[in-house]
Design an enzyme around this catalytic site. Structure first.
Site, PDB file in Angstrom:
ATOM      1  N   GLU A   1       7.764   5.849  -8.477  1.00 37.59           N
ATOM      2  CA  GLU A   1       6.316   5.556  -8.497  1.00 37.59           C
ATOM      3  C   GLU A   1       5.581   6.528  -7.575  1.00 37.59           C
ATOM      4  O   GLU A   1       4.493   7.009  -7.902  1.00 37.59           O
ATOM      5  CB  GLU A   1       6.046   4.126  -8.015  1.00 37.59           C
ATOM      6  CG  GLU A   1       6.451   3.048  -8.989  1.00 37.59           C
ATOM      7  CD  GLU A   1       6.023   1.672  -8.515  1.00 37.59           C
ATOM      8  OE1 GLU A   1       4.856   1.520  -8.121  1.00 37.59           O
ATOM      9  OE2 GLU A   1       6.860   0.748  -8.530  1.00 37.59           O
TER      10      GLU A   1
ATOM     11  N   ASP B   1      -1.741  -4.810 -18.235  1.00 42.97           N
ATOM     12  CA  ASP B   1      -0.721  -3.816 -18.615  1.00 42.97           C
ATOM     13  C   ASP B   1      -0.800  -3.406 -20.074  1.00 42.97           C
ATOM     14  O   ASP B   1       0.223  -3.143 -20.712  1.00 42.97           O
ATOM     15  CB  ASP B   1       0.691  -4.382 -18.325  1.00 42.97           C
ATOM     16  CG  ASP B   1       0.838  -4.833 -16.891  1.00 42.97           C
ATOM     17  OD1 ASP B   1       0.243  -4.193 -16.016  1.00 42.97           O
ATOM     18  OD2 ASP B   1       1.540  -5.825 -16.648  1.00 42.97           O
TER      19      ASP B   1
ATOM     20  N   HIS C   1       2.614   0.614 -12.954  1.00 45.69           N
ATOM     21  CA  HIS C   1       3.397  -0.599 -13.226  1.00 45.69           C
ATOM     22  C   HIS C   1       4.882  -0.256 -13.044  1.00 45.69           C
ATOM     23  O   HIS C   1       5.332   0.793 -13.517  1.00 45.69           O
ATOM     24  CB  HIS C   1       3.120  -1.060 -14.660  1.00 45.69           C
ATOM     25  CG  HIS C   1       3.819  -2.335 -14.995  1.00 45.69           C
ATOM     26  ND1 HIS C   1       3.358  -3.573 -14.592  1.00 45.69           N
ATOM     27  CD2 HIS C   1       4.969  -2.577 -15.676  1.00 45.69           C
ATOM     28  CE1 HIS C   1       4.188  -4.511 -15.015  1.00 45.69           C
ATOM     29  NE2 HIS C   1       5.168  -3.935 -15.674  1.00 45.69           N
TER      30      HIS C   1
ATOM     31  N   GLY D   1       0.784  -1.236   0.000  1.00 46.98           N
ATOM     32  CA  GLY D   1       0.000   0.000   0.000  1.00 46.98           C
ATOM     33  C   GLY D   1       0.815   1.286   0.000  1.00 46.98           C
ATOM     34  O   GLY D   1       0.289   2.354   0.305  1.00 46.98           O
ATOM     35  N   SER D   2       2.104   1.203  -0.379  1.00 50.91           N
ATOM     36  CA  SER D   2       2.919   2.424  -0.317  1.00 50.91           C
ATOM     37  C   SER D   2       2.504   3.444  -1.375  1.00 50.91           C
ATOM     38  O   SER D   2       2.621   4.654  -1.146  1.00 50.91           O
ATOM     39  CB  SER D   2       4.414   2.099  -0.423  1.00 50.91           C
ATOM     40  OG  SER D   2       4.749   1.678  -1.723  1.00 50.91           O
ATOM     41  N   ASN D   3       2.018   2.994  -2.522  1.00 50.60           N
ATOM     42  CA  ASN D   3       1.544   3.961  -3.524  1.00 50.60           C
ATOM     43  C   ASN D   3       0.254   4.639  -3.075  1.00 50.60           C
ATOM     44  O   ASN D   3       0.061   5.837  -3.295  1.00 50.60           O
ATOM     45  CB  ASN D   3       1.343   3.277  -4.883  1.00 50.60           C
ATOM     46  CG  ASN D   3       2.643   3.160  -5.641  1.00 50.60           C
ATOM     47  OD1 ASN D   3       3.162   4.154  -6.146  1.00 50.60           O
ATOM     48  ND2 ASN D   3       3.216   1.969  -5.674  1.00 50.60           N
TER      49      ASN D   3
ATOM     50  N   LYS E   1      -5.293  -8.340  -9.402  1.00 53.32           N
ATOM     51  CA  LYS E   1      -6.356  -9.097 -10.044  1.00 53.32           C
ATOM     52  C   LYS E   1      -6.779  -8.337 -11.292  1.00 53.32           C
ATOM     53  O   LYS E   1      -6.826  -7.112 -11.288  1.00 53.32           O
ATOM     54  CB  LYS E   1      -7.527  -9.233  -9.064  1.00 53.32           C
ATOM     55  CG  LYS E   1      -8.551 -10.210  -9.530  1.00 53.32           C
ATOM     56  CD  LYS E   1      -9.458 -10.685  -8.416  1.00 53.32           C
ATOM     57  CE  LYS E   1     -10.628 -11.483  -8.944  1.00 53.32           C
ATOM     58  NZ  LYS E   1     -10.413 -12.305 -10.102  1.00 53.32           N
TER      59      LYS E   1
ATOM     60  N   ASN F   1      -3.557   2.452 -13.708  1.00 55.19           N
ATOM     61  CA  ASN F   1      -2.735   1.487 -12.970  1.00 55.19           C
ATOM     62  C   ASN F   1      -1.296   1.972 -12.992  1.00 55.19           C
ATOM     63  O   ASN F   1      -0.871   2.606 -13.947  1.00 55.19           O
ATOM     64  CB  ASN F   1      -2.823   0.116 -13.657  1.00 55.19           C
ATOM     65  CG  ASN F   1      -1.937  -0.925 -12.986  1.00 55.19           C
ATOM     66  OD1 ASN F   1      -1.983  -1.096 -11.767  1.00 55.19           O
ATOM     67  ND2 ASN F   1      -1.122  -1.617 -13.762  1.00 55.19           N
TER      68      ASN F   1
HETATM   69  C1  GRF Z   1       4.173  -1.293  -7.169  1.00 53.34           C
HETATM   70  O1  GRF Z   1       5.491  -1.600  -7.548  1.00 53.34           O
HETATM   71  C2  GRF Z   1       3.294  -1.098  -8.377  1.00 53.34           C
HETATM   72  O2  GRF Z   1       3.975  -0.570  -9.472  1.00 53.34           O
HETATM   73  C3  GRF Z   1       2.853  -2.495  -8.682  1.00 53.34           C
HETATM   74  O3  GRF Z   1       2.676  -3.094  -7.425  1.00 53.34           O
HETATM   75  C4  GRF Z   1       3.505  -2.460  -6.459  1.00 53.34           C
HETATM   76  C5  GRF Z   1       2.639  -2.018  -5.330  1.00 53.34           C
HETATM   77  O4  GRF Z   1       3.378  -1.526  -4.254  1.00 53.34           O
HETATM   78  N1  GRF Z   1       1.690  -2.522  -9.531  1.00 53.34           N
HETATM   79  P1  GRF Z   1       2.638  -0.846  -3.031  1.00 53.34           P
HETATM   80  O5  GRF Z   1       1.614  -1.852  -2.519  1.00 53.34           O
HETATM   81  O6  GRF Z   1       1.977   0.396  -3.548  1.00 53.34           O
HETATM   82  O7  GRF Z   1       3.690  -0.556  -2.013  1.00 53.34           O
END
Ligand code: GRF
Length: 194
Positions: free
Chosen positions: A179, A150, A109, A12-14, A91, A107
């Site tokens: 990211e 993707d 990636h 969940g860091s993003n 998913k 999304n």
């Molecule tokens: C990230 O590297 C994103 O690009 C990919 O899954 C990872 C998720 O990381 N789709 P986080 O859960 O947001 O830390």
């Protein structure tokens, strides 16, 4: 105003980076709900700590895929969601959702698509493949989501260099850093279009 649903399966860091940018008033948007197919996703824990409604909704809770999709759609509607961010959601999105939110699902990636994407290209597999291919650069891509992994149109990319000493882990850390900049920047762009 963007009413965002974040879908996440892992750490969940993003999601956290996006939440921070919104909380710091850098983006005029609201994360109204977080959905995970993984009950132990860090994103659910983070959402609770930010007082954002969070739900574990998994295909396994339903007897068929239609019911699962219906539950997702109902949840999105009940929070007036008008934009979806997949931040590590493991998913494939079903057509029921991609059609209802056409050009409104993005999304992130961890590679420079169209290279190193598609089935099996997730997590450390991506970074190992980039290193094995002796790429000089990698990075992050934000793209629209369609029914294939993707495969939707690319919206933005941010690059990092791949050094000879990089391991999949060190490359993952470099890419994750960008990211956390790229995703909020793209959401900001959408928020300004509304
Ligand atoms: C990230 O590297 C994103 O690009 C990919 O899954 C990872 C998720 O990381 N789709 P986080 O859960 O947001 O830390």
């Amino acid at each position: 105003m963007l009413n965002i649903a974040v879908f996440a399966s892992g750490r969940g860091s993003n999601f956290e980076a996006l939440h921070r940018a919104i909380a710091d008033q850098k983006i005029p948007a609201k994360i109204v709900v977080v959905i995970s197919n993984n009950s132990s996703s860090g994103a659910l824990v983070l959402a609770q700590s930010f007082n954002i409604p969070a739900f574990h909704i998994s295909q396994r809770q339903f007897s068929d895929s239609m019911m699962f999709q219906q539950k997702l759609l109902e949840t999105l509607r009940s929070f007036n969601v008008n934009f979806i961010v997949l931040a590590g959601y493991m998913k494939k999105m079903d057509t029921a959702i991609t059609r209802a939110f056409q050009n409104r699902i993005i999304n992130i990636h961890p590679a420079l698509l169209p290279k190193f994407g598609g089935a099996g290209m997730f997590g450390m597999n991506v970074h190992s493949a980039v290193i094995a291919a002796k790429e000089k650069e990698s990075g992050a891509t934000v793209h629209f989501v369609n029914e294939e992994y993707d495969n939707g149109a690319i919206i933005a990319q941010q690059k990092v260099s791949v050094d000879v000493h990089d391991t999949p882990e060190s490359l993952a850390a470099k890419v994750l850093k960008v990211e956390h900049e790229l995703l909020p920047a793209v959401v900001k762009m959408f928020s300004e279009k509304i």
